[in-house]
Design an enzyme around this catalytic site. Structure first.
Site, PDB file in Angstrom:
ATOM      1  N   ARG A 100       1.611  17.784   0.746  1.00  0.00           N
ATOM      2  CA  ARG A 100       1.450  16.810  -0.351  1.00  0.00           C
ATOM      3  C   ARG A 100       1.620  15.382   0.162  1.00  0.00           C
ATOM      4  N   PHE A 139       0.556   3.962   6.129  1.00  0.00           N
ATOM      5  CA  PHE A 139       1.034   2.842   5.305  1.00  0.00           C
ATOM      6  C   PHE A 139       2.310   2.321   5.931  1.00  0.00           C
ATOM      7  N   GLU A 143      10.708  -0.860   7.752  1.00  0.00           N
ATOM      8  CA  GLU A 143      11.004  -1.304   9.121  1.00  0.00           C
ATOM      9  C   GLU A 143      12.387  -0.796   9.518  1.00  0.00           C
ATOM     10  N   ASN A 250       3.894   2.756  -6.770  1.00  0.00           N
ATOM     11  CA  ASN A 250       3.778   3.343  -8.120  1.00  0.00           C
ATOM     12  C   ASN A 250       2.915   4.603  -8.074  1.00  0.00           C
ATOM     13  N   GLU A 373      10.054   6.849  -0.667  1.00  0.00           N
ATOM     14  CA  GLU A 373       9.444   6.340  -1.914  1.00  0.00           C
ATOM     15  C   GLU A 373      10.496   5.845  -2.903  1.00  0.00           C
TER      16      GLU A 373
HETATM   17  P1  TGC Z   1      10.745  -8.067  -7.207  1.00  0.00           P
HETATM   18  O1  TGC Z   1      11.266  -9.372  -6.643  1.00  0.00           O
HETATM   19  O2  TGC Z   1      11.330  -7.536  -8.440  1.00  0.00           O
HETATM   20  O3  TGC Z   1       9.172  -8.218  -7.407  1.00  0.00           O
HETATM   21  C1  TGC Z   1       8.335  -8.735  -6.381  1.00  0.00           C
HETATM   22  C2  TGC Z   1       6.900  -8.724  -6.889  1.00  0.00           C
HETATM   23  O4  TGC Z   1       6.451  -7.381  -7.079  1.00  0.00           O
HETATM   24  C3  TGC Z   1       6.181  -7.127  -8.477  1.00  0.00           C
HETATM   25  N1  TGC Z   1       6.678  -5.790  -8.770  1.00  0.00           N
HETATM   26  C4  TGC Z   1       5.857  -4.744  -8.897  1.00  0.00           C
HETATM   27  N2  TGC Z   1       4.521  -4.672  -8.870  1.00  0.00           N
HETATM   28  C5  TGC Z   1       3.969  -3.466  -9.037  1.00  0.00           C
HETATM   29  N3  TGC Z   1       4.711  -2.361  -9.216  1.00  0.00           N
HETATM   30  C6  TGC Z   1       6.047  -2.380  -9.230  1.00  0.00           C
HETATM   31  N4  TGC Z   1       6.743  -1.254  -9.375  1.00  0.00           N
HETATM   32  C7  TGC Z   1       6.688  -3.615  -9.067  1.00  0.00           C
HETATM   33  N5  TGC Z   1       7.994  -4.025  -9.016  1.00  0.00           N
HETATM   34  C8  TGC Z   1       7.963  -5.357  -8.843  1.00  0.00           C
HETATM   35  C9  TGC Z   1       6.887  -8.238  -9.216  1.00  0.00           C
HETATM   36  O5  TGC Z   1       6.264  -8.481 -10.451  1.00  0.00           O
HETATM   37  C10 TGC Z   1       6.703  -9.390  -8.254  1.00  0.00           C
HETATM   38  O6  TGC Z   1       5.347  -9.787  -8.299  1.00  0.00           O
HETATM   39  P2  TGC Z   1       4.897 -11.326  -8.066  1.00  0.00           P
HETATM   40  O7  TGC Z   1       3.403 -11.265  -7.975  1.00  0.00           O
HETATM   41  O8  TGC Z   1       5.415 -12.076  -9.243  1.00  0.00           O
HETATM   42  O9  TGC Z   1       5.553 -11.784  -6.793  1.00  0.00           O
HETATM   43  O10 TGC Z   1      10.806  -6.947  -6.116  1.00  0.00           O
HETATM   44  P3  TGC Z   1      11.822  -6.719  -4.927  1.00  0.00           P
HETATM   45  O11 TGC Z   1      11.195  -7.125  -3.662  1.00  0.00           O
HETATM   46  O12 TGC Z   1      13.154  -7.321  -5.276  1.00  0.00           O
HETATM   47  O13 TGC Z   1      11.897  -5.133  -4.945  1.00  0.00           O
HETATM   48  C11 TGC Z   1      12.749  -4.435  -5.728  1.00  0.00           C
HETATM   49  C12 TGC Z   1      12.868  -2.936  -5.302  1.00  0.00           C
HETATM   50  C13 TGC Z   1      14.236  -2.678  -4.705  1.00  0.00           C
HETATM   51  C14 TGC Z   1      12.714  -2.145  -6.585  1.00  0.00           C
HETATM   52  C15 TGC Z   1      11.780  -2.530  -4.293  1.00  0.00           C
HETATM   53  O14 TGC Z   1      11.947  -3.215  -3.107  1.00  0.00           O
HETATM   54  C16 TGC Z   1      11.783  -1.051  -3.993  1.00  0.00           C
HETATM   55  O15 TGC Z   1      11.196  -0.268  -4.729  1.00  0.00           O
HETATM   56  N6  TGC Z   1      12.439  -0.601  -2.869  1.00  0.00           N
HETATM   57  C17 TGC Z   1      12.334   0.747  -2.376  1.00  0.00           C
HETATM   58  C18 TGC Z   1      11.468   0.783  -1.132  1.00  0.00           C
HETATM   59  C19 TGC Z   1      10.563   1.988  -1.081  1.00  0.00           C
HETATM   60  O16 TGC Z   1      10.408   2.730  -2.025  1.00  0.00           O
HETATM   61  N7  TGC Z   1       9.889   2.163   0.043  1.00  0.00           N
HETATM   62  C20 TGC Z   1       8.918   3.199   0.161  1.00  0.00           C
HETATM   63  C21 TGC Z   1       8.156   3.065   1.462  1.00  0.00           C
HETATM   64  S1  TGC Z   1       6.695   4.054   1.541  1.00  0.00           S
HETATM   65  C22 TGC Z   1       7.223   5.637   1.659  1.00  0.00           C
HETATM   66  O17 TGC Z   1       8.354   5.954   1.576  1.00  0.00           O
HETATM   67  C23 TGC Z   1       6.137   6.645   1.850  1.00  0.00           C
HETATM   68  S2  TGC Z   1       6.713   8.235   1.973  1.00  0.00           S
HETATM   69  C24 TGC Z   1       5.342   9.167   2.169  1.00  0.00           C
HETATM   70  C25 TGC Z   1       4.907   9.874   0.920  1.00  0.00           C
HETATM   71  O18 TGC Z   1       4.802   9.268  -0.155  1.00  0.00           O
HETATM   72  O19 TGC Z   1       4.660  11.057   0.978  1.00  0.00           O
HETATM   73  P1  FAD Z   2      18.492   2.458   3.534  1.00  0.00           P
HETATM   74  O1  FAD Z   2      17.705   1.496   2.730  1.00  0.00           O
HETATM   75  O2  FAD Z   2      19.236   1.939   4.714  1.00  0.00           O
HETATM   76  O3  FAD Z   2      19.510   3.192   2.556  1.00  0.00           O
HETATM   77  C1  FAD Z   2      20.643   3.939   3.025  1.00  0.00           C
HETATM   78  C2  FAD Z   2      21.485   4.314   1.786  1.00  0.00           C
HETATM   79  O4  FAD Z   2      21.943   3.117   1.153  1.00  0.00           O
HETATM   80  C3  FAD Z   2      20.682   5.099   0.744  1.00  0.00           C
HETATM   81  O5  FAD Z   2      21.506   6.056   0.144  1.00  0.00           O
HETATM   82  C4  FAD Z   2      20.332   4.013  -0.268  1.00  0.00           C
HETATM   83  O6  FAD Z   2      20.079   4.493  -1.570  1.00  0.00           O
HETATM   84  C5  FAD Z   2      21.578   3.154  -0.220  1.00  0.00           C
HETATM   85  N1  FAD Z   2      21.311   1.807  -0.719  1.00  0.00           N
HETATM   86  C6  FAD Z   2      20.499   0.849  -0.178  1.00  0.00           C
HETATM   87  N2  FAD Z   2      20.484  -0.251  -0.949  1.00  0.00           N
HETATM   88  C7  FAD Z   2      21.307   0.017  -2.004  1.00  0.00           C
HETATM   89  C8  FAD Z   2      21.711  -0.714  -3.156  1.00  0.00           C
HETATM   90  N3  FAD Z   2      21.256  -1.952  -3.414  1.00  0.00           N
HETATM   91  N4  FAD Z   2      22.576  -0.120  -4.018  1.00  0.00           N
HETATM   92  C9  FAD Z   2      23.022   1.134  -3.794  1.00  0.00           C
HETATM   93  N5  FAD Z   2      22.682   1.882  -2.727  1.00  0.00           N
HETATM   94  C10 FAD Z   2      21.829   1.326  -1.852  1.00  0.00           C
HETATM   95  N6  FAD Z   2       8.025   4.288   4.786  1.00  0.00           N
HETATM   96  C11 FAD Z   2       6.785   3.716   4.847  1.00  0.00           C
HETATM   97  O7  FAD Z   2       6.637   2.502   4.748  1.00  0.00           O
HETATM   98  N7  FAD Z   2       5.668   4.491   5.043  1.00  0.00           N
HETATM   99  C12 FAD Z   2       5.738   5.835   5.183  1.00  0.00           C
HETATM  100  O8  FAD Z   2       4.707   6.493   5.346  1.00  0.00           O
HETATM  101  C13 FAD Z   2       7.029   6.460   5.130  1.00  0.00           C
HETATM  102  N8  FAD Z   2       7.159   7.803   5.339  1.00  0.00           N
HETATM  103  C14 FAD Z   2       8.410   8.356   5.471  1.00  0.00           C
HETATM  104  C15 FAD Z   2       8.553   9.667   5.907  1.00  0.00           C
HETATM  105  C16 FAD Z   2       9.815  10.212   6.116  1.00  0.00           C
HETATM  106  C17 FAD Z   2       9.957  11.606   6.662  1.00  0.00           C
HETATM  107  C18 FAD Z   2      10.969   9.437   5.833  1.00  0.00           C
HETATM  108  C19 FAD Z   2      12.359   9.994   6.040  1.00  0.00           C
HETATM  109  C20 FAD Z   2      10.838   8.131   5.408  1.00  0.00           C
HETATM  110  C21 FAD Z   2       9.561   7.567   5.231  1.00  0.00           C
HETATM  111  N9  FAD Z   2       9.418   6.214   4.898  1.00  0.00           N
HETATM  112  C22 FAD Z   2       8.172   5.622   4.928  1.00  0.00           C
HETATM  113  C23 FAD Z   2      10.582   5.359   4.758  1.00  0.00           C
HETATM  114  C24 FAD Z   2      11.341   5.530   3.441  1.00  0.00           C
HETATM  115  O9  FAD Z   2      10.662   4.917   2.393  1.00  0.00           O
HETATM  116  C25 FAD Z   2      12.745   4.932   3.631  1.00  0.00           C
HETATM  117  O10 FAD Z   2      13.464   5.836   4.442  1.00  0.00           O
HETATM  118  C26 FAD Z   2      13.453   4.695   2.322  1.00  0.00           C
HETATM  119  O11 FAD Z   2      12.829   3.666   1.596  1.00  0.00           O
HETATM  120  C27 FAD Z   2      14.942   4.340   2.530  1.00  0.00           C
HETATM  121  O12 FAD Z   2      15.117   3.377   3.509  1.00  0.00           O
HETATM  122  P2  FAD Z   2      16.183   3.621   4.702  1.00  0.00           P
HETATM  123  O13 FAD Z   2      15.915   4.952   5.285  1.00  0.00           O
HETATM  124  O14 FAD Z   2      16.115   2.441   5.604  1.00  0.00           O
HETATM  125  O15 FAD Z   2      17.580   3.690   3.991  1.00  0.00           O
END
Ligand code: TGC
Ligand code: FAD
Length: 394
Positions: A100, A139, A143, A250, A373
């Site tokens: 998936r 994607f 970092e 999203n 995510e």
């Molecule tokens: P913030 O300052 O609140 O907003 C910055 C800009 O982004 C807009 N925005 C959104 N737009 C679309 N969808 C959303 N859900 C949005 N949330 C905020 C907002 O309106 C603003 O836009 P603009 O144009 O006015 O500048 O955002 P922030 O930088 O403080 O972020 C807040 C936070 C913590 C929620 C966000 O950084 C976050 O979600 N962190 C988690 C990181 C994460 O999920 N990483 C995933 C990496 S990819 C991955 O894991 C792939 S796994 C592989 C697989 O899926 O199988």
């Molecule tokens: P950290 O951000 O260092 O977090 C460590 C702990 O601290 C967590 O429990 C977290 O919830 C907690 N924490 C952090 N901030 C706060 C807060 N403000 N308040 C309370 N608790 C907090 N990323 C991509 O860009 N592209 C990909 O394709 C992708 N694929 C992935 C595949 C795998 C197998 C894995 C493991 C990760 C992948 N990721 C990818 C990265 C993934 O999105 C990150 O691992 C995730 O967002 C968490 O970041 P981190 O591992 O640096 O943990």
């Protein structure tokens, strides 16, 4: 006058008859993906997982099936509803979260930004080949020092005439070593920009992350970008802020809210079957009250997860779904799926730790899904902010 209540016991494997929530077309697609998983994934997945490989030849098969970028319109994409995309994610993850993940990353994280924020030329150039599985994407957002807080990214791009020079590194990138193209998010003078980077560009390197104990049938990589030069035509023109990558998240998080229900379902069904076959103290272990309680809790979690996913799907198709509601689905369905997997692991006893059964594999995979995510904590804070109006990330 209310209708009579039927006394017919429900199907143990579809207790609330959630099947009836879907129309014929949705069920047909669901059955096609389920069949694919049964024939192509389940007989091999334990070996792939143990060897730590993703069977890359599946990309073209899944492209032929219309699973890549399936909820996008045009450019060779299937253009299905969000609900149909969700059902496909569910069935794929009932096979394995890594399968998936491949589909999520290709469709929601690599194709979606081109589709949403790309120029017409970029869409024409990349999307049809990505939909066909001929070109694999990744994607790059996370970092080494920027995970939950991607806005703190250090990767940057500077203009050099009509080109951009990108430097930085990306961590945990799914498909990194398989990809022909990477969507790289970088800081620029204009904000946060996305770049379409062919992975054979000089200065781009992908290093596979080994020794993973989770999501083993998926390739995860560290990317390094050392003076990677790309023309301005490779920059996504439609966005210059964190809205770009967060919009992609999203889409992928929505798919996960569905997908994990598939993993939970697979664990529940394995535990139910096992509990009726395995005898101890002269009886099936499913006859003990303590086991029945576990089975019921698991069944409720699977059915509830399905209802949440279905509700999100209908809202997505109606154009009313919000990111906060996606956080509800991603967070709650994932933590419940993990709990189901852990409970199933216990019911299988010693057999629960082998790859002969799917349960341990799903349980280990779901540890990743819980983190990527957006972690459980990040989604809690997204919803906490929606409830209180107070931002509590920092
Ligand atoms: P913030 O300052 O609140 O907003 C910055 C800009 O982004 C807009 N925005 C959104 N737009 C679309 N969808 C959303 N859900 C949005 N949330 C905020 C907002 O309106 C603003 O836009 P603009 O144009 O006015 O500048 O955002 P922030 O930088 O403080 O972020 C807040 C936070 C913590 C929620 C966000 O950084 C976050 O979600 N962190 C988690 C990181 C994460 O999920 N990483 C995933 C990496 S990819 C991955 O894991 C792939 S796994 C592989 C697989 O899926 O199988
Ligand atoms: P950290 O951000 O260092 O977090 C460590 C702990 O601290 C967590 O429990 C977290 O919830 C907690 N924490 C952090 N901030 C706060 C807060 N403000 N308040 C309370 N608790 C907090 N990323 C991509 O860009 N592209 C990909 O394709 C992708 N694929 C992935 C595949 C795998 C197998 C894995 C493991 C990760 C992948 N990721 C990818 C990265 C993934 O999105 C990150 O691992 C995730 O967002 C968490 O970041 P981190 O591992 O640096 O943990």
């Amino acid at each position: 006058m209310t209708a009579d209540i039927s006394l017919t016991p429900p199907d143990p494997k579809d207790f609330l008859d959630t099947d009836s929530l879907f129309d014929e077309e949705e069920r047909l697609l669901r059955d096609t993906v389920r069949d694919f998983v049964r024939k192509e994934i389940l007989p091999n997945i334990a070996d792939w997982w143990e060897q730590g490989v993703f069977p890359v030849e599946l990309a073209k098969t899944m492209g032929d099936m219309g699973l890549l970028g399936m909820h996008l319109e045009g450019y060779g994409c299937a253009g299905t509803s969000g609900t149909a995309y969700g059902l496909a994610c569910l069935e794929l993850e009932a096979g394995d979260s890594g399968i998936r993940s491949f589909v999520s990353v290709q469709g929601s994280l690599a194709m979606f930004p081109i589709w949403k924020f790309g120029s017409e030329e970029q869409k024409q150039e990349w999307l049809p080949r990505m939909a066909a599985g001929e070109v694999i994407g990744c994607f790059g957002l996370t970092e080494p020092d920027s995970g939950s807080d991607p806005a703190s990214m250090r990767t940057h791009a500077r203009r050099d005439g009509s080109d951009w020079i990108i430097n930085g590194s990306k961590m945990w990138i799914t498909n990194g070593n398989l990809a022909q193209v990477a969507i790289i998010w970088a800081r620029t003078d204009e904000g946060i920009n996305g770049f379409i980077v062919p992975t054979d560009t000089p200065g781009f390197e992908a290093h596979e992350i080994k020794h993973k104990a989770s999501l083993r049938a998926s390739v995860t990589s560290e990317l390094s970008l050392d003076d990677v030069r790309v023309p301005d035509a490779y920059r996504l023109p439609g966005v210059s802020s964190m809205r770009g990558p967060l919009s992609c998240l999203n889409e992928a998080r929505y798919g996960i809210a569905w997908g994990v229900v598939g993993a939970a379902r697979a664990c529940f069904e394995a535990a139910l079957d096992y509990s009726l076959e395995r005898q101890q103290f002269g009886k099936p272990i499913g006859s003990f009250q303590l086991t029945q309680r576990k089975l019921v809790e698991m069944m409720i979690a699977v059915n509830r997860g399905m209802l949440v996913a279905h509700h999100l799907g209908r809202r997505k198709d109606a154009g009313t779904l919000t990111p906060h509601q996606i956080s509800f689905g991603k967070m709650d369905n994932t933590r419940n799926a993990l709990e189901v997997a852990r409970t199933a692991r216990g019911i299988l006893g010693g057999n629960g730790i082998t790859l002969e059964y799917p349960v341990f594999r799903h349980m280990a995979n779901l540890e990743t899904v819980y983190t990527y995510e957006g972690t459980n904590e990040i989604h809690t804070l997204i919803m906490g902010q929606a409830l209180t109006g107070i931002e509590a990330f920092s």
